[in-house]
Design a protein around this motif. Structure first.
Motif, PDB file in Angstrom:
ATOM      1  N   ARG A   1      -9.481   7.895   8.204  1.00  0.00           N
ATOM      2  CA  ARG A   1      -8.270   7.382   7.543  1.00  0.00           C
ATOM      3  C   ARG A   1      -6.998   8.005   8.111  1.00  0.00           C
ATOM      4  NH1 ARG A   1      -9.966   6.813   1.128  1.00  0.00           N
ATOM      5  NH2 ARG A   1     -11.804   5.501   1.491  1.00  0.00           N
ATOM      6  N   LYS A   2      -7.033   8.341   9.403  1.00  0.00           N
ATOM      7  CA  LYS A   2      -5.819   8.804  10.080  1.00  0.00           C
ATOM      8  C   LYS A   2      -5.195   7.591  10.776  1.00  0.00           C
ATOM      9  CE  LYS A   2      -7.688  13.463  10.796  1.00  0.00           C
ATOM     10  NZ  LYS A   2      -8.082  14.485  11.799  1.00  0.00           N
ATOM     11  N   PHE A   3      -4.453   6.831   9.989  1.00  0.00           N
ATOM     12  CA  PHE A   3      -3.924   5.568  10.487  1.00  0.00           C
ATOM     13  C   PHE A   3      -2.680   5.741  11.353  1.00  0.00           C
ATOM     14  CE2 PHE A   3      -6.216   4.343   6.587  1.00  0.00           C
ATOM     15  CZ  PHE A   3      -7.105   3.451   7.144  1.00  0.00           C
ATOM     16  N   ASP A   4      -2.266   6.999  11.612  1.00  0.00           N
ATOM     17  CA  ASP A   4      -1.168   7.220  12.551  1.00  0.00           C
ATOM     18  C   ASP A   4      -1.684   7.382  13.979  1.00  0.00           C
ATOM     19  OD1 ASP A   4      -2.496   9.554  12.081  1.00  0.00           O
ATOM     20  OD2 ASP A   4      -0.702  10.833  12.023  1.00  0.00           O
ATOM     21  N   THR A   5      -2.962   7.165  14.193  1.00  0.00           N
ATOM     22  CA  THR A   5      -3.566   7.287  15.525  1.00  0.00           C
ATOM     23  C   THR A   5      -3.075   6.164  16.434  1.00  0.00           C
ATOM     24  OG1 THR A   5      -5.535   8.280  14.559  1.00  0.00           O
ATOM     25  CG2 THR A   5      -5.748   7.365  16.778  1.00  0.00           C
TER      26      THR A   5
ATOM     27  N   ALA B   1      -0.146  -0.399   7.541  1.00  0.00           N
ATOM     28  CA  ALA B   1       0.699  -1.106   6.570  1.00  0.00           C
ATOM     29  C   ALA B   1      -0.120  -1.619   5.391  1.00  0.00           C
ATOM     30  CB  ALA B   1       1.416  -2.262   7.268  1.00  0.00           C
ATOM     31  N   LEU B   2      -1.330  -2.133   5.690  1.00  0.00           N
ATOM     32  CA  LEU B   2      -2.170  -2.636   4.610  1.00  0.00           C
ATOM     33  C   LEU B   2      -2.647  -1.501   3.702  1.00  0.00           C
ATOM     34  CD1 LEU B   2      -4.341  -5.281   6.504  1.00  0.00           C
ATOM     35  CD2 LEU B   2      -2.532  -5.720   4.848  1.00  0.00           C
ATOM     36  N   TYR B   3      -3.035  -0.386   4.302  1.00  0.00           N
ATOM     37  CA  TYR B   3      -3.523   0.731   3.506  1.00  0.00           C
ATOM     38  C   TYR B   3      -2.428   1.288   2.609  1.00  0.00           C
ATOM     39  CZ  TYR B   3      -6.020   4.998   2.317  1.00  0.00           C
ATOM     40  OH  TYR B   3      -6.647   5.999   1.640  1.00  0.00           O
ATOM     41  N   ARG B   4      -1.194   1.167   3.101  1.00  0.00           N
ATOM     42  CA  ARG B   4      -0.079   1.661   2.309  1.00  0.00           C
ATOM     43  C   ARG B   4       0.027   0.890   0.993  1.00  0.00           C
ATOM     44  NH1 ARG B   4       3.730   0.662   5.863  1.00  0.00           N
ATOM     45  NH2 ARG B   4       3.149   2.445   7.175  1.00  0.00           N
ATOM     46  N   ASP B   5      -0.302  -0.432   1.051  1.00  0.00           N
ATOM     47  CA  ASP B   5      -0.228  -1.263  -0.156  1.00  0.00           C
ATOM     48  C   ASP B   5      -1.587  -1.448  -0.821  1.00  0.00           C
ATOM     49  OD1 ASP B   5       2.428  -1.581   0.470  1.00  0.00           O
ATOM     50  OD2 ASP B   5       2.072  -3.413   1.623  1.00  0.00           O
ATOM     51  N   LEU B   6      -2.617  -0.783  -0.279  1.00  0.00           N
ATOM     52  CA  LEU B   6      -3.957  -1.018  -0.795  1.00  0.00           C
ATOM     53  C   LEU B   6      -4.111  -0.547  -2.240  1.00  0.00           C
ATOM     54  CD1 LEU B   6      -6.794  -1.999  -0.145  1.00  0.00           C
ATOM     55  CD2 LEU B   6      -7.336   0.292   0.672  1.00  0.00           C
ATOM     56  N   ALA B   7      -3.510   0.562  -2.574  1.00  0.00           N
ATOM     57  CA  ALA B   7      -3.638   1.086  -3.936  1.00  0.00           C
ATOM     58  C   ALA B   7      -3.083   0.094  -4.957  1.00  0.00           C
ATOM     59  CB  ALA B   7      -2.920   2.430  -4.045  1.00  0.00           C
ATOM     60  N   ALA B   8      -1.906  -0.479  -4.610  1.00  0.00           N
ATOM     61  CA  ALA B   8      -1.317  -1.459  -5.529  1.00  0.00           C
ATOM     62  C   ALA B   8      -2.184  -2.713  -5.617  1.00  0.00           C
ATOM     63  CB  ALA B   8       0.089  -1.818  -5.063  1.00  0.00           C
ATOM     64  N   LEU B   9      -2.727  -3.147  -4.463  1.00  0.00           N
ATOM     65  CA  LEU B   9      -3.573  -4.333  -4.469  1.00  0.00           C
ATOM     66  C   LEU B   9      -4.845  -4.096  -5.270  1.00  0.00           C
ATOM     67  CD1 LEU B   9      -3.247  -5.447  -0.724  1.00  0.00           C
ATOM     68  CD2 LEU B   9      -2.201  -6.518  -2.718  1.00  0.00           C
ATOM     69  N   VAL B  10      -5.446  -2.919  -5.088  1.00  0.00           N
ATOM     70  CA  VAL B  10      -6.671  -2.600  -5.832  1.00  0.00           C
ATOM     71  C   VAL B  10      -6.386  -2.536  -7.325  1.00  0.00           C
ATOM     72  CG1 VAL B  10      -8.382  -0.801  -6.240  1.00  0.00           C
ATOM     73  CG2 VAL B  10      -7.796  -1.445  -3.909  1.00  0.00           C
ATOM     74  N   GLU B  11      -5.268  -1.947  -7.668  1.00  0.00           N
ATOM     75  CA  GLU B  11      -4.917  -1.844  -9.091  1.00  0.00           C
ATOM     76  C   GLU B  11      -4.697  -3.226  -9.702  1.00  0.00           C
ATOM     77  OE1 GLU B  11      -1.555   0.350 -11.914  1.00  0.00           O
ATOM     78  OE2 GLU B  11      -1.569   0.653  -9.732  1.00  0.00           O
TER      79      GLU B  11
END
Length: 653
Positions: free
Chosen positions: A224-228, A254-264
């Motif tokens: 989960r090091k998406f800055d690679t 970008a998707l992971y950044r919004d993933l928490a909101a989407l999952v919620e």
């Protein structure tokens, strides 16, 4: 592995297509072509050297044979001078052929002199010595006389020396080419090693290193090091792949950044759906019970108030008598509100409007005007600020409505509105089913009462009418003091009373008959046995099971009633000596009752209509079974009753 900051410029825009040498496919083709050319040239060189060595070896063999040929010529010349038979001409020809082969060569063997001017010059000297000196000496001395050929033998050692010199020169040239062959083979082996190492190194640079970078990048993505980001330092296919990887990682970041909101949000949506499904399941189980409509609607309203946090509610049904809304149950409403709205028109207020609308009605009581204002004041006094009303509908028919009252502002989502409308339809179906079940029970009771009345009319009423007539005759005889008439009437009255008593007992027994699954055969046997006891006729029963499924209890009961009625008619009217009962349970169910009594005329039966109550009762029961009933008879030839229940009408037990 580079950081996102130092490789972002490579990951945004893809470069144009790489020039020809930069593409991996081009590199592989060029590398393969160069390696193939080098290998083929080295192999060609070794093949050429081996061919040269083979030809030179044959030349050494033939050049060495010149000495033997020259000596053979001397021997043949000696024998010729001595007068002995010899093959001098053949030996001369063989030596000439050997010189010719050495001069011209033979590609088929192969055989040729090495391409060396000194060797060719030495060969020319050998050939010249033969052609100019030895061969003329042989020809001149062949016929000169006996003894040794002095001239040829004097010249022979010089020729042999020249031939030996030629052989030595060819052998030295052959040794030199053999050394070249070994050197070329060593060079080929060295080139193979160096080429293999070079190819492995290039393939490592071109393939292994980029793949390792991709693997490392994937490992970091799995962590989960998406800055690679991967470095884009080539313009080949792996360069394009690195650019695509960087773009993909950017999108994942970008998707992971919004993933928490989407999952919620998805979790909340699933929770709402699960709640709706749970409520639907709970309501369906509740509505499938056997409680009365009032209990059913009360449970329905309580569950809704608990699930939707409602402060008050009611269920109202439309009466078929006055077409008005009558409150059936209520929860959380003030006594004043309940008394005021216990009965109201179908178009009055919010609650009445919901019965004529297929959509939900949600309004605030304070916003009502006109005649609705009269009803809304009770909601306002009770503290309700919002009211939602939904229709109770079944197959397009409006049966009523239910209302939900809130003491705070409450906005309903479209999914909640749809759920409540669906629940209203479920409640409507449940209420409609209860009404239909009640009507069905009433109809069944009415039909059974009709059959009871017909049975009473056919048996008890006729017997009582007969007794009434006999009593009138007895009264007349008593007044006339006619003892003989009285003596005749009293036995008739006693017989009539006894017959009426037997009819009553038979009717009571028939009405009390109850059958369970698989109980038809014992009941038929009991009925036949009872008829045997009540009648003087000989009775036979043929009951056959031919693979048919058992009839359900209600159909068994109707079949048994028809059999009892048929046997009762035989006992009362047929005066039969023998009766035969046949029951066949196959694909179709068949009941047959035959007797040899006085019979009847079918035309009289048809003209009598419903006056023959026994036959009419059997027809009614057969119609209830959806079966076919055939009544047949002839005067003095008995009668026949046949019931056929077809496979399409019978039901499985």
């Amino acid at each position: 592995m580079s950081t996102p900051s130092d490789s972002s410029e490579h990951a945004d825009v893809a470069p144009p297509l790489a020039p020809f040498p930069r593409r991996l496919s081009t590199r592989i083709i060029v590398l393969s072509a160069v390696a193939l050319a080098l290998v083929l040239s080295m192999i060609g060189g070794t093949l050429w050297l081996s061919w040269q060595l083979e030809g030179a070896g044959a030349a050494i063999n033939d050049a060495g044979s010149l000495r033997m040929r020259a000596n053979a010529v001397a021997i043949a010349l000696w024998e010729t001078r001595l007068g002995e038979p010899a093959d001098l001409d053949d030996q001369l020809k063989l030596l000439d052929d050997t010189l010719r082969r050495l001069r011209e060569g033979d590609a088929a063997r192969p055989l040729f002199l090495p391409n060396d001017p000194a060797i060719h010059a030495q060969f020319d000297r050998v050939a010249a010595v033969w052609d100019a000196q030895l061969k003329p000496a042989v020809l001149s001395e062949r016929d000169t006389g006996e003894g040794e050929p002095p001239k040829y033998l004097a010249l022979l050692p010089g020729f042999v020396d020249e031939a030996d010199r030629l052989v030595g020169m060819i052998e030295r040239e052959n040794a030199r080419k053999t050394a070249w062959l070994r050197t070329s083979q060593l060079a080929l082996a060295a080139l193979s090693c160096v080429g293999t190492a070079a190819i492995v190194y290039l393939l490592y640079l071109w393939f292994i290193v980029p793949v390792q970078r991709l693997q490392e990048g994937l490992s970091r993505i799995e962590s989960r090091k998406f800055d690679t980001r991967l470095p884009v330092d080539t313009e080949d296919e792996f360069g394009y792949l690195a650019q695509g990887f960087n773009r993909m990682v950017g999108e994942l970041q970008a998707l992971y950044r919004d993933l928490a909101a989407l999952v919620e949000a998805k979790t909340a949506q699933l929770a709402v759906q699960n709640r709706e499904l749970s409520l639907l399941y709970e309501m369906t189980a509740c509505l499938n019970g056997n409680e009365s409509a009032e209990v059913l609607c009360g449970d329905f309203l309580k569950r809704l108030m608990r699930e939707f946090d409602v402060d008050g509610g009611s269920v109202r049904l439309v009466s078929a008598e006055d077409s008005k809304l009558h409150m059936l149950v209520s929860e959380g409403l003030s006594e004043e509100l309940v008394n005021a709205e216990r009965c109201m028109g179908v178009n009055d207020c919010i609650c009445g409007s919901a019965t004529s609308s297929e959509y939900a009605v949600m309004r605030s009581p304070r916003s009502m005007t006109g005649t609705d204002r009269e009803y809304s004041k009770y909601c306002i006094r009770a503290g309700f600020v919002n009211v939602a009303a939904f229709g109770i509908v079944s197959q397009g028919e409006s049966l009523g409505m239910f209302s939900l009252h809130f003491r705070r502002e409450r906005a309903m989502s479209p999914s909640e509105v749809q759920l409540l409308r669906t629940l209203g339809r479920h409640l409507g179906v449940a209420l409609k089913n209860r009404r239909l079940a009640t009507l069905a029970r009433q109809l069944a009771v009415s039909e059974e009462r009709n059959l009871v009345a017909q049975g009473l009319h056919d048996s008890i009423a006729q017997g009582l009418s007969y007794l009434k007539m006999q009593v009138q005759l007895l009264d007349k005889a008593v007044r006339a003091r006619d003892l003989d008439e009285i003596g005749e009437l009293v036995p008739l009255l006693a017989g009539g009373v006894e017959e009426s008593y037997e009819d009553v007992r038979e009717l009571l027994l028939n009405f009390r008959t109850r059958l369970g699954p698989g109980a038809l055969r014992p009941a038929v046997e009991d009925t036949v046995a009872r008829f045997q006891r009540q009648s003087d006729a000989e009775v036979t029963l043929d009951y056959r099971e031919e693979g048919g499924a058992p009839l359900p209890a209600d159909q068994q009961l109707q079949v048994l009633f028809i059999l009892q009625e048929a046997l009762s008619n035989v006992r009362k009217h047929a005066e039969a000596q023998s009766v035969h009962v046949t029951v066949v349970n196959g694909r179709d169910f068949r009941l047959l009752v035959e007797d040899d009594g006085i019979g009847y005329d079918p035309a009289d039966l048809d003209s009598a209509g419903e006056s023959h109550v026994g036959f009419h009762i059997m027809r009614e029961r057969a119609r209830h079974l959806a079966a076919t009933l055939k009544l047949d008879g002839r005067p003095d030839h008995g009668s026949r009753v046949e019931l056929v229940l077809g496979a399409e009408a019978r039901m499985a037990a």
